[in-house]
Structures are given as structure tokens and as C-alpha cells.
Design a protein around this motif. Structure first.
Motif, PDB file in Angstrom:
ATOM      1  N   GLY A   1       0.853  -1.180   0.000  1.00 43.09           N
ATOM      2  CA  GLY A   1       0.000   0.000   0.000  1.00 43.09           C
ATOM      3  C   GLY A   1       0.891   1.232   0.000  1.00 43.09           C
ATOM      4  N   SER A   2       0.336   2.392  -0.382  1.00 42.26           N
ATOM      5  CA  SER A   2       1.187   3.589  -0.353  1.00 42.26           C
ATOM      6  C   SER A   2       1.414   4.045   1.085  1.00 42.26           C
ATOM      7  CB  SER A   2       0.617   4.713  -1.223  1.00 42.26           C
ATOM      8  OG  SER A   2      -0.687   5.045  -0.844  1.00 42.26           O
TER       9      SER A   2
ATOM     10  N   LEU B   1       4.835   5.829   2.625  1.00 43.68           N
ATOM     11  CA  LEU B   1       4.810   7.047   3.456  1.00 43.68           C
ATOM     12  C   LEU B   1       5.593   6.819   4.753  1.00 43.68           C
ATOM     13  CD1 LEU B   1       1.048   8.053   2.969  1.00 43.68           C
ATOM     14  CD2 LEU B   1       3.045   9.209   1.984  1.00 43.68           C
TER      15      LEU B   1
ATOM     16  N   TYR C   1       0.201  11.073   7.686  1.00 45.15           N
ATOM     17  CA  TYR C   1       1.397  11.933   7.759  1.00 45.15           C
ATOM     18  C   TYR C   1       1.743  12.226   9.227  1.00 45.15           C
ATOM     19  CZ  TYR C   1      -0.524  12.839   3.106  1.00 45.15           C
ATOM     20  OH  TYR C   1      -1.074  12.698   1.859  1.00 45.15           O
TER      21      TYR C   1
ATOM     22  N   ASN D   1      -7.409  13.758   1.164  1.00 43.84           N
ATOM     23  CA  ASN D   1      -8.399  12.996   1.926  1.00 43.84           C
ATOM     24  C   ASN D   1      -8.274  13.483   3.375  1.00 43.84           C
ATOM     25  OD1 ASN D   1      -9.895  11.022   3.237  1.00 43.84           O
ATOM     26  ND2 ASN D   1      -8.348   9.432   2.974  1.00 43.84           N
TER      27      ASN D   1
ATOM     28  N   ASP E   1       1.292  13.023  -2.491  1.00 44.62           N
ATOM     29  CA  ASP E   1       0.473  11.817  -2.382  1.00 44.62           C
ATOM     30  C   ASP E   1      -0.694  11.911  -3.368  1.00 44.62           C
ATOM     31  OD1 ASP E   1      -1.393   9.904  -1.606  1.00 44.62           O
ATOM     32  OD2 ASP E   1      -1.148  10.259   0.537  1.00 44.62           O
TER      33      ASP E   1
ATOM     34  N   ALA F   1      -3.064   9.603  -4.278  1.00 39.26           N
ATOM     35  CA  ALA F   1      -3.888   8.396  -4.141  1.00 39.26           C
ATOM     36  C   ALA F   1      -5.159   8.430  -4.993  1.00 39.26           C
ATOM     37  CB  ALA F   1      -4.249   8.182  -2.668  1.00 39.26           C
ATOM     38  N   TYR F   2      -5.639   9.631  -5.318  1.00 41.70           N
ATOM     39  CA  TYR F   2      -6.923   9.747  -6.040  1.00 41.70           C
ATOM     40  C   TYR F   2      -6.777  10.351  -7.429  1.00 41.70           C
ATOM     41  CZ  TYR F   2      -8.618   8.811  -1.382  1.00 41.70           C
ATOM     42  OH  TYR F   2      -8.832   8.228  -0.165  1.00 41.70           O
TER      43      TYR F   2
ATOM     44  N   THR G   1      -1.244   4.627  -5.501  1.00 36.55           N
ATOM     45  CA  THR G   1      -1.764   3.398  -4.901  1.00 36.55           C
ATOM     46  C   THR G   1      -2.662   2.638  -5.870  1.00 36.55           C
ATOM     47  OG1 THR G   1      -3.025   2.484  -3.063  1.00 36.55           O
ATOM     48  CG2 THR G   1      -3.741   4.618  -3.881  1.00 36.55           C
TER      49      THR G   1
ATOM     50  N   LYS H   1      -7.390   2.560  -4.627  1.00 40.22           N
ATOM     51  CA  LYS H   1      -8.563   3.396  -4.835  1.00 40.22           C
ATOM     52  C   LYS H   1      -9.154   3.136  -6.220  1.00 40.22           C
ATOM     53  CE  LYS H   1      -7.925   4.738  -0.685  1.00 40.22           C
ATOM     54  NZ  LYS H   1      -6.968   5.689  -0.165  1.00 40.22           N
TER      55      LYS H   1
ATOM     56  N   ARG I   1      -3.142  -4.518  -1.027  1.00 38.07           N
ATOM     57  CA  ARG I   1      -2.081  -3.673  -0.487  1.00 38.07           C
ATOM     58  C   ARG I   1      -0.911  -3.490  -1.445  1.00 38.07           C
ATOM     59  NH1 ARG I   1      -3.963  -1.024   1.261  1.00 38.07           N
ATOM     60  NH2 ARG I   1      -2.522  -0.207   2.803  1.00 38.07           N
TER      61      ARG I   1
HETATM   62  C1  LIG Z   1      -6.206   5.771   0.883  1.00 36.13           C
HETATM   63  C2  LIG Z   1      -5.084   6.742   0.893  1.00 36.13           C
HETATM   64  C3  LIG Z   1      -3.738   6.348   0.832  1.00 36.13           C
HETATM   65  C4  LIG Z   1      -3.185   4.995   0.879  1.00 36.13           C
HETATM   66  O1  LIG Z   1      -3.805   3.900   0.788  1.00 36.13           O
HETATM   67  P1  LIG Z   1      -3.049   2.514   0.614  1.00 36.13           P
HETATM   68  O2  LIG Z   1      -4.170   1.571   0.615  1.00 36.13           O
HETATM   69  O3  LIG Z   1      -2.128   2.355   1.778  1.00 36.13           O
HETATM   70  O4  LIG Z   1      -2.294   2.601  -0.679  1.00 36.13           O
HETATM   71  C5  LIG Z   1      -2.761   7.299   0.778  1.00 36.13           C
HETATM   72  N1  LIG Z   1      -3.057   8.590   0.783  1.00 36.13           N
HETATM   73  C6  LIG Z   1      -4.308   9.023   0.842  1.00 36.13           C
HETATM   74  C7  LIG Z   1      -4.554  10.476   0.815  1.00 36.13           C
HETATM   75  C8  LIG Z   1      -5.360   8.119   0.917  1.00 36.13           C
HETATM   76  O5  LIG Z   1      -6.607   8.559   1.034  1.00 36.13           O
END
Ligand SMILES: *Cc1c(COP(=O)(O)O)cnc(C)c1O
Length: 376
Positions: A93-94, A98, A122, A172, A199, A201-202, A229, A232, A240
Motif C-alpha cells: 500500500g502507499s 509514506l 502523515y 483525503n 500523495d 492516491a486519487y 496506490t 482506490k 495492499r
Molecule cells: C487511501 C489513501 C492512501 C493509501 O492507501 P493505501 O491503501 O495504503 O495505498 C494514501 N493517501 C491518501 C490520501 C489516501 O486517502
């Protein structure tokens, strides 16, 4: 013997990440059969057919360790995004990458900078490393992006002990975003010995115009790390898989810290397949766009407003404490996400679901809005 007293100081005061409630918990707690979870920003379509096909037949191979270097997945990422193997760090997972960044660059006496209302990880990663978190107030209601990151304010807080600036784009739980021009100007002003973790992720939802081509920018900025990641838009949260893109120097350091087998074999295969499934990504994006407008229309009114979102969720400002509404929705079989832990006690974050899930949510929402919650 008090074991906490011998733990690392950051860990002593750490509060763990608060995940969305699992469906099975709510089924058990309220005796409900049908429960809709719109709480963890998962892809309501699930994985695409290509990813599903890639993970069948794996049972016989599971005695073997996965490829510790993830060669095939890295190659697929290089082909998809014009990168080199020495720019890639794979993660469980990301979230994993991090934490690797914090482990590699933060320590007591140093600090990281991030925005108020930024992704909770963070703060957690910073605290585990024993470093100081400098939280910069979010943009105010009169700005063009209320609750969003104040990049100038973040730059102003950089000092000689700053090691990392975390930026989520989109963020997020707010759904707020930063355009390319603004972000590039920020990177041009950030000292080169301070790492910018961006980051994304989206980002696959393409929820805003002027999206930065940040993975390409890595070639220009030796202090930029972009994280992505498969959890999403690609619909693989359960497996993961995430990754970081950075120049070889940072990448080498992250790979020294990384566990040798941090990404499992099934995840590596599914991620490769997902990367080539443009049709699934498009379907996910289209479903999200259509659903977002519908959910926004439903929750506005009753004195409530929404925060514009570029992601796969939307935050509603209930104009009053959100906890009673959250609980009433649970009893109707709908799980959304309270965000009081982010300092937003009047807001709820709602993940966009399938058409059926959104309709079920809409019904539950209308019911809850009719209740006299203060009295119940
Ligand atoms: C969901 C999310 C991640 C990481 O999700 P992983 O499932 O660990 O890859 C990272 N950053 C943000 C902002 C997220 O919302």
C-alpha cells in the motif's frame, strides 16, 4: 513495570489510525443483513476483470516468496509512465511508502510539515519517527479552495530542521486539490534539501482540470517524491500495493529501509494486470462522476453544504454535530465516515458507491433527516 515508559517517546502518545467500520461489525451490532459501506474510499466496482483473472490460480504458488524487487511490476510501471526501475519503490500500500519516507528522513529534532485536515497517516508516520509535526492552518472560507492546503503558509513554515513536506493532491478527507501552476511554483521555491512528498492516491479519478504531471516532474526535482496506490481507482485495496516515484538517490535510500518482501506475490500480479485495464479505470471514473453529483444533490438542503471534491468521496458540512447523524445512518445499514478526529466534528465523508448503493444511501439519508436526532 510500566511498559509504555520504555517505549519510544513518539509511540507513547500515538493514537492509532481510525479505519472505517467493517460491514460485518455493523451487521452483528445492529442485526442487519444489508449493509452498505461508503466509508473507506474503496472502488465500488471492485477489481477489474483483468486483475481478477491475474489472481486466479495462485494457490499453488504461495509457498514461494514474492519477487523481492518486484521486477515485472516495476517494468509495467516504467512502460505505463515512462520511468526507470531505479526511480521506483514498491510498498505494501502507499501507506507503507509514506512510513518508509518518515523512517528514512525523520528523527527527533527534525520536523515535517503538512496541512490541517491532511491525510492522518502523515501525522502518525511523523510521530513514530519521533519528529515534530508542523501543522499549517488550512485555507479559510473566503479562499478559492476552503479547507485546502495553504502552500504559501507551508513554505513559510520551512526551517532548518524541516525534512519533509507532505501534500495530498487531491486530499483525503477534504477532497480539495491543487492545480499544476500553483504546485510547480511551490516546488520551485522549496529548498532542495527538503523533500516534497506528493500523495496522489486519487489522481486517477481525474477530478480536476490542470492536473500536475507530477511523475514526470520527478526528473526535474531531486527532492520530489510522488506516491500512488492501487487501492482506490484500481479497486485493489485488499491486496495492499502502492509505490513511490523519485530520483535514484531517494529511491535507493527507501529501498534500504524497505522489508525485502513487502509486496505480496498476488498483489504484484494483480497490479500489473490493473495497469493495462483502461476500460475498468474509465468505468470507475464515469461511475464516480455520475454518483458524486447525485450524492451532492441529496445531502445539500436541510441546511447542509458540501465541500467540492476531486476524489471518489465527498464531505458534507452538516452544520451541526455529525456524530448523531452517523449513528442514525448506521442503524439504517449505511456506514459513512465521521471526521471529528481531523478536527471536523460537523462533517461526514461519504464515499461514492454504485448506483444501487447510492440509492440505498439516499433513502437512509432522507429517513435520518426526518428524525429528531437531538431528542433520540
Ligand atoms: C487511501 C489513501 C492512501 C493509501 O492507501 P493505501 O491503501 O495504503 O495505498 C494514501 N493517501 C491518501 C490520501 C489516501 O486517502
Amino acid at each position: 513495570m510500566n511498559m509504555e515508559s520504555i517505549a519510544n517517546s513518539g509511540v507513547q502518545t500515538l493514537s492509532p489510525y481510525q479505519p472505517g467500520k467493517p460491514v460485518t461489525d455493523i451487521q452483528r451490532e445492529f442485526g442487519l443483513e444489508h449493509v452498505v459501506k461508503l466509508a473507506s474510499n474503496e472502488n465500488p466496482l471492485g477489481p477489474g476483470n483483468k486483475a481478477k483473472a491475474a489472481i486466479t490460480g495462485f494457490a499453488d504458488d504461495l509457498a514461494r516468496y514474492p519477487d523481492p524487487n518486484g521486477f515485472a511490476l516495476k517494468q509495467a510501471l516504467c512502460d505505463a509512465f515512462d520511468l526507470h526501475h531505479n526511480m521506483l519503490t514498491l510498498g505494501n500500500g502507499s501507506n507503507d511508502v509514506l512510513v518508509l519516507l518518515a523512517q528514512a528522513f525523520l528523527r527527533p529534532g527534525t520536523n515535517s510539515i503538512f496541512s490541517q485536515y491532511a491525510f492522518e497517516v502523515y501525522a502518525i508516520a511523523t510521530q513514530i519517527a519521533g519528529a515534530q509535526a508542523k501543522v499549517v492552518p488550512a485555507l479559510g472560507p473566503d479562499s478559492s479552495m476552503p479547507l485546502g492546503h495553504d502552500l504559501q503558509g507551508m513554505l513559510d513554515r520551512v526551517d532548518t530542521n524541516t525534512q519533509i513536506v507532505f501534500i495530498a493532491n487531491p486530499n483525503n478527507p477534504t477532497g480539495t486539490w491543487i492545480g499544476a501552476k500553483e504546485l510547480q511554483s511551490f516546488l520551485d521555491q522549496l529548498p532542495q534539501n527538503v523533500i516534497c512528498v506528493l500523495d496522489e492516491a486519487y489522481v486517477e479519478y481525474e477530478g480536476f482540470d490542470d492536473t500536475p504531471d507530477a511523475m514526470n516532474w520527478v526528473k526535474q526535482y531531486p527532492n520530489l517524491v510522488v506516491t500512488r496506490t492501487f487501492s482506490k481507482a484500481h479497486g485493489l485495496a485488499g491486496l495492499r500495493v502502492g509505490f513511490a516515484v523519485a530520483q535514484p538517490q531517494i529511491t535507493d535510500l527507501l529501498n534500504r529501509v524497505r522489508q525485502p518482501f513487502n509486496v505480496n506475490a498476488i498483489g504484484q500480479s494483480a497490479a500489473i494486470a490493473a495497469l493495462s485495464d483502461d476500460a475498468h479505470l474509465k468505468a470507475s471514473r464515469d461511475l464516480n462522476r455520475a454518483g458524486m453529483q447525485g450524492i451532492a444533490d441529496i445531502v445539500q438542503g436541510h441546511g447542509m453544504s458540501v465541500v467540492p471534491s476531486a476524489a471518489n468521496f465527498i464531505m458534507v458540512d452538516c452544520g451541526r454535530p455529525a456524530q448523531p447523524i452517523f449513528h442514525a445512518l448506521l442503524k439504517q445499514g449505511v456506514i459513512v465516515r465521521p471526521v471529528a478526529n481531523y478536527g471536523l466534528p460537523n462533517h461526514l465523508r461519504i464515499t461514492i458507491g454504485t448506483q444501487e448503493e447510492n440509492a440505498f444511501f439516499a433513502q437512509a439519508w432522507e429517513k435520518v433527516m426526518q428524525m429528531n436526532l437531538a431528542a433520540s
